[in-house]
Write a protein that holds these residues in place. Sequence first.
Motif, PDB file in Angstrom:
ATOM      1  N   GLU A 192      32.325 -20.948  -0.318  1.00 49.92           N
ATOM      2  CA  GLU A 192      32.807 -22.167   0.308  1.00 49.92           C
ATOM      3  C   GLU A 192      33.476 -21.945   1.443  1.00 49.92           C
ATOM      4  O   GLU A 192      33.641 -22.915   2.484  1.00 49.92           O
ATOM      5  CB  GLU A 192      33.543 -23.161  -0.862  1.00 49.92           C
ATOM      6  CG  GLU A 192      32.535 -23.558  -1.921  1.00 49.92           C
ATOM      7  CD  GLU A 192      33.280 -24.381  -2.641  1.00 49.92           C
ATOM      8  OE1 GLU A 192      34.330 -24.952  -2.468  1.00 49.92           O
ATOM      9  OE2 GLU A 192      32.851 -24.446  -3.976  1.00 49.92           O
ATOM     10  N   LEU A 196      33.434 -23.124   5.463  1.00 49.87           N
ATOM     11  CA  LEU A 196      34.321 -23.968   6.196  1.00 49.87           C
ATOM     12  C   LEU A 196      34.643 -23.068   7.787  1.00 49.87           C
ATOM     13  O   LEU A 196      34.645 -23.882   8.648  1.00 49.87           O
ATOM     14  CB  LEU A 196      35.608 -23.860   5.552  1.00 49.87           C
ATOM     15  CG  LEU A 196      36.833 -24.539   6.052  1.00 49.87           C
ATOM     16  CD1 LEU A 196      37.625 -25.248   4.955  1.00 49.87           C
ATOM     17  CD2 LEU A 196      37.709 -23.664   6.680  1.00 49.87           C
ATOM     18  N   ASN A 199      31.707 -23.891  10.061  1.00 52.01           N
ATOM     19  CA  ASN A 199      31.988 -25.190  10.645  1.00 52.01           C
ATOM     20  C   ASN A 199      32.979 -25.065  11.940  1.00 52.01           C
ATOM     21  O   ASN A 199      33.077 -25.695  13.017  1.00 52.01           O
ATOM     22  CB  ASN A 199      32.248 -26.355   9.972  1.00 52.01           C
ATOM     23  CG  ASN A 199      31.403 -26.876   8.982  1.00 52.01           C
ATOM     24  OD1 ASN A 199      30.042 -26.548   9.215  1.00 52.01           O
ATOM     25  ND2 ASN A 199      31.668 -26.966   7.406  1.00 52.01           N
ATOM     26  N   LYS A 203      32.787 -25.685  16.365  1.00 46.92           N
ATOM     27  CA  LYS A 203      33.314 -26.623  17.042  1.00 46.92           C
ATOM     28  C   LYS A 203      34.007 -25.852  18.403  1.00 46.92           C
ATOM     29  O   LYS A 203      34.465 -26.525  19.519  1.00 46.92           O
ATOM     30  CB  LYS A 203      34.589 -27.112  16.074  1.00 46.92           C
ATOM     31  CG  LYS A 203      33.977 -27.870  14.880  1.00 46.92           C
ATOM     32  CD  LYS A 203      35.272 -28.407  14.276  1.00 46.92           C
ATOM     33  CE  LYS A 203      34.770 -29.367  12.945  1.00 46.92           C
ATOM     34  NZ  LYS A 203      35.667 -29.774  12.245  1.00 46.92           N
ATOM     35  N   GLN A 216      43.768 -22.797   6.927  1.00 43.98           N
ATOM     36  CA  GLN A 216      42.644 -22.636   6.012  1.00 43.98           C
ATOM     37  C   GLN A 216      42.572 -21.639   4.930  1.00 43.98           C
ATOM     38  O   GLN A 216      41.855 -21.720   3.957  1.00 43.98           O
ATOM     39  CB  GLN A 216      41.503 -22.664   7.135  1.00 43.98           C
ATOM     40  CG  GLN A 216      41.455 -23.358   8.217  1.00 43.98           C
ATOM     41  CD  GLN A 216      41.609 -24.908   7.992  1.00 43.98           C
ATOM     42  OE1 GLN A 216      40.779 -25.278   7.139  1.00 43.98           O
ATOM     43  NE2 GLN A 216      42.420 -25.561   8.676  1.00 43.98           N
ATOM     44  N   ALA A 238      36.726 -28.769   0.398  1.00 45.30           N
ATOM     45  CA  ALA A 238      35.696 -29.659   0.433  1.00 45.30           C
ATOM     46  C   ALA A 238      35.935 -30.436   1.940  1.00 45.30           C
ATOM     47  O   ALA A 238      37.114 -30.553   2.367  1.00 45.30           O
ATOM     48  CB  ALA A 238      35.944 -30.604  -0.706  1.00 45.30           C
ATOM     49  N   GLU A 239      34.830 -30.929   2.304  1.00 45.21           N
ATOM     50  CA  GLU A 239      34.953 -31.539   3.677  1.00 45.21           C
ATOM     51  C   GLU A 239      35.844 -32.578   3.812  1.00 45.21           C
ATOM     52  O   GLU A 239      36.689 -33.111   4.511  1.00 45.21           O
ATOM     53  CB  GLU A 239      33.519 -31.897   4.243  1.00 45.21           C
ATOM     54  CG  GLU A 239      33.458 -32.392   5.703  1.00 45.21           C
ATOM     55  CD  GLU A 239      32.118 -32.799   6.257  1.00 45.21           C
ATOM     56  OE1 GLU A 239      31.987 -33.263   7.195  1.00 45.21           O
ATOM     57  OE2 GLU A 239      31.014 -32.414   5.487  1.00 45.21           O
ATOM     58  N   LYS A 240      35.871 -33.489   2.545  1.00 43.05           N
ATOM     59  CA  LYS A 240      36.647 -34.497   2.397  1.00 43.05           C
ATOM     60  C   LYS A 240      37.384 -34.529   0.957  1.00 43.05           C
ATOM     61  O   LYS A 240      36.847 -35.167  -0.030  1.00 43.05           O
ATOM     62  CB  LYS A 240      35.899 -35.910   2.555  1.00 43.05           C
ATOM     63  CG  LYS A 240      35.440 -36.337   3.759  1.00 43.05           C
ATOM     64  CD  LYS A 240      34.504 -37.719   3.880  1.00 43.05           C
ATOM     65  CE  LYS A 240      34.126 -37.977   5.232  1.00 43.05           C
ATOM     66  NZ  LYS A 240      33.526 -39.388   5.350  1.00 43.05           N
TER      67      LYS A 240
END
Length: 535
Positions: A192, A196, A199, A203, A216, A238-240
């Motif tokens: 997981e 992250l 992602n 960016k 992080q 989690a993303e949210k």
Amino acid sequence: MLRSSAIRALLIRDLPNLSKQNTLILPKCYSVSASAATATADSDTSYQTVEYANAKPYDSIPGPPAYPIIGNAWRFIGGVDFLKICKEMQTNYGDVVRMRKMVAFGDMTFVFNTRDMEYMLRNEGQWPQRENLKSSMYYRHVVRKDIFGDTHGLLNGQDEKWGTFRTAVNPIMMQPRVTHQYIPQINEIADEFIGLVKNLKAKDPNGEMPANFIDQLNKWAFESITAIALDYRLGVLAEKPSERAEKAMNYILDIFRLSLKLDIMVTGHFHRKFNSPSWRQFIKCSDFFTNMTLDLIEEAKHRIENDPNYAKKSENEKSVFEKLVAKDKQVAMVMILDMMQAGIDTTSRISGATLYYLARYPNAQEKLRAELKRLLPKKDSPITKETLDEAKYLRACIKESLRLAPITFGTLRIMTKDIVLGGYQIPKGSIVTLPNLYLSKSVDTHFSNPSAYIPERWLRGVKTENVNAFVTLPFGFGARSCIGKRMASMEIEVVIAKMVRNFIMEWKHKEMGFKQDMLYGIADPLKIRLSDASD
């Protein structure tokens, strides 16, 4: 060096009361005739304190002058260079140096000779003592005494109470098979984290990690330790994240930040005395984790009581959390909170430092990647116990990072009995610090080219260093060594393996700064540049 006659006298002193608590253990370099010592002890007990009585007085230990009121504490305020301070102390005053009036700690003696370091640690008694976190102690045993009672735990306990608690939790925490039980879950959490990181990489046009990348890593460490300690996934990666996960993450970081102000800074006790905003926030954060842990313990007890299959579980199949809850509710509460308090900032700092060194030393990184490609044919290959057993260079890389960037500058102990170090009397109750970081990173008598990152130092059959084991003690020593060292090592090994297997890491900035606050570690943004590694 202590004379053989002095060693004999100290052995004689301890012979009449030999026990697990006070038996004198000598380093291998010392040799004493037990029969001669026994004969002398039987014939004349007046020699019991000769070695200590003949040593130079404690007050004669050299050290830098202390100023009125502020003493020597000013030396450690602001951007302190601990390595420079240690070098100056050893150069100017020798191998035993007394730093007078350190305010919060009183006087502190620094020992730079490895022989004396080993001698002290091998003779620290059954219940070694160190400074505790006074804010946490006050919270547990004054503010929330109704919940914690007299259960002190490992971080803050002393004497027999600490020993009783450690004896209770050792079988649960220290067995290798307990660590192996969590490898699949930690593997899943690390996957997981890699998602992250991908992602974050997408960016930035250069694939560079953001300035807050250490945050992080804190999330990864928090998710990992709560999965072990609570049998529960908070979901902070989690993303949210949920509201509880967000609050838990923010509050645990607040506790780290506030502990520096409340426990280390000179004005710490005033916050409690005057109920400052910082103290009130510390209480709020601590209450959150206490109540959350209590809720999860009750949920677990209910689950266990209503699970018909639980009784069929062997002891080896039960989780750390289940074993703690079954043993005692207060023991479970305190141990879980200690694990969360000690197992987040520590593992994230070590992992961050390892990623930095691997990015800065591409040859070591490539050698590690070659090992991991052999052990993990695909980037998403699961890491198993067998994988970690074979990953020798991975362990060497982490061990070298721990040499250069341990989580603290050294080992601190409160003497539980009178002892002689470097020819000086060190009375019971004195604070002694062993500056392991300075000795392992800045003194070339212990490591060749000590400031360089060379994992090969730790490979069996390749290692050329002849190092005293007491120079570098990243997880402490003896009875008071880190109870979670197996878990922490496994977590770090898994996440570093995942990162190196998936990404090529580069460092495009000036050399990383390191600093000591509550812990030691990287001081600048961990802006590692990533590109995809080949399959």
